[in-house]
Design a protein around this motif. Sequence first.
Motif, short mmCIF file in Angstrom:
data_model
loop_
_atom_site.label_atom_id
_atom_site.label_comp_id
_atom_site.label_asym_id
_atom_site.label_seq_id
_atom_site.Cartn_x
_atom_site.Cartn_y
_atom_site.Cartn_z
N ARG A 150 0.91 -1.22 0.00
CA ARG A 150 -0.08 0.05 -0.05
C ARG A 150 0.90 1.38 -0.05
NH1 ARG A 150 -5.03 -2.06 2.26
NH2 ARG A 150 -5.12 -3.76 1.23
N SER A 151 2.10 1.29 -0.05
CA SER A 151 2.96 2.49 0.21
C SER A 151 3.99 2.56 -1.20
CB SER A 151 4.02 2.19 1.14
OG SER A 151 4.99 3.31 1.22
N ALA A 154 9.46 4.77 0.44
CA ALA A 154 9.97 5.87 1.35
C ALA A 154 10.19 6.99 0.64
CB ALA A 154 11.34 5.33 1.91
N ASP A 157 6.89 8.68 1.05
CA ASP A 157 6.23 8.86 2.74
C ASP A 157 6.92 9.67 3.49
OD1 ASP A 157 4.19 6.71 1.98
OD2 ASP A 157 5.55 5.11 2.63
N ALA A 211 -0.44 6.92 10.24
CA ALA A 211 0.23 6.71 9.03
C ALA A 211 1.65 6.28 9.13
CB ALA A 211 -0.04 7.91 8.15
N GLN A 214 2.00 2.86 10.32
CA GLN A 214 1.58 1.95 9.30
C GLN A 214 2.56 1.65 8.33
OE1 GLN A 214 0.24 2.83 6.05
NE2 GLN A 214 -0.37 0.66 5.77
N ALA A 215 3.45 2.84 7.81
CA ALA A 215 4.17 2.74 6.84
C ALA A 215 5.58 2.21 7.01
CB ALA A 215 4.81 4.11 6.37
N TYR A 218 4.23 -3.60 10.07
CA TYR A 218 2.88 -4.10 10.02
C TYR A 218 2.15 -4.45 11.34
CZ TYR A 218 -1.06 -7.14 9.11
OH TYR A 218 -2.19 -7.72 9.04
N TYR A 224 -4.49 -0.15 7.37
CA TYR A 224 -4.85 1.08 6.13
C TYR A 224 -6.18 1.43 6.33
CZ TYR A 224 -3.85 3.48 1.81
OH TYR A 224 -3.68 4.59 0.73
#
Length: 391
Positions: A150-151, A154, A157, A211, A214-215, A218, A224
């Motif tokens: 889902r990312s 880096a 993010d 967020a 989550q990034a 896990y 998400y």
Amino acid sequence: MVRLRLAAIRISIRSAMPLTPWTFVYFAGAVQAALLALALWRRPANRQANRLLSVWVALTGIDLAVKALYWHLLTPEWFRAYRFVALFPFLYGSLFYLYVRALTRGRRFRPGDVMHLAGFGVMLVLNGYVFVMDRAHLQALSARWIAGERSVGAWFDVPLFLYSLSYVLAALARVRGYRQRLRERRSDADRTSLRWIDVMAGFQVVIWCVAIVQALVYLPVLNYGLLFGLVAAWVCAMGWFSLAQPPVSAELPLPTPAPPGEADVPLTDDARYAAVEARLAQLMDGEAPLYLEPALTIGQVARRSGYPEYLVSAVINRRLGGSFWDYVNRLRVEAVRARLADPAEARTILDIAYACGFTSKSTFNAAFKRQVGETPSGYRRRFAAGARSAA
């Protein structure tokens, strides 16, 4: 690779997925955002600020709606829209800052303010390849997202978190400065202290922290779905606070500055300081003391004193200690103390506080406890017990 192929097959054989609980939450948040944006755009109070807030809330609603549709349909075409709205968080922090600035200064959005949207523009260019990608590659990319990736990476993010949080912190710094300036100028600074801004900012910080976690790692709980569920909840909180906000006056014009060199005159060498201090005592100790006026400003006091505002402000800050707000509230607390100690006083504590010029129960309680060292009710009980024992 097998996992990606299976995900791609699922996309090709199904045009839609069953609606999940989070999808309902996203749709509800999107509808709430649309209604709130319309109400804010038409709201006459704080017009310039609320129109910026309206745009911000509308973008959030579009963000939630597109995410709900994509996770329901799972089609590559909607994935393009999904990746586009994924860039919207680069606008949220800067729009919050512009909203706070408009609220405190009454300044509308100007062409030069486009620079605050630069983060979104840069990321739009860097992610442009997604919007021109052919269907096969887009389908593969969508499959990776469905499979759990889902990312964006880096490189996306980290700038997002730093960029957005920096704007949130800059907005809070502006609110802090606004409050300090209010306390220097107004005795009713608590009326326009913008406390709802703290709540809005706190909600954003929580969302950004979720967020970030989550990034990085896990965690089943901080997933998400929860992240954008919080965004939907934030929209509801925004509706509560933004529609209940009182009209906010832009910052008062600064007082006429001291003549060149006069501000550097040592306190002991300026005979006017003592005269100003005596005049203030006269205005505050008379039969109708000025501090009883709830919306008293330092400009009003200066005009009544006959001295320039910069000089009155200097005397309060240097000789009487604290800001104008602190000075007036100290006098009000002393007036309340005198009335609470009077056995014949039958009014409630809050009625007495309002009669002495306070405009907020919380401000009164905090000022009284800080100055006296006990609560107003405890102070009154102590004097009432002393009166009964003396009788």
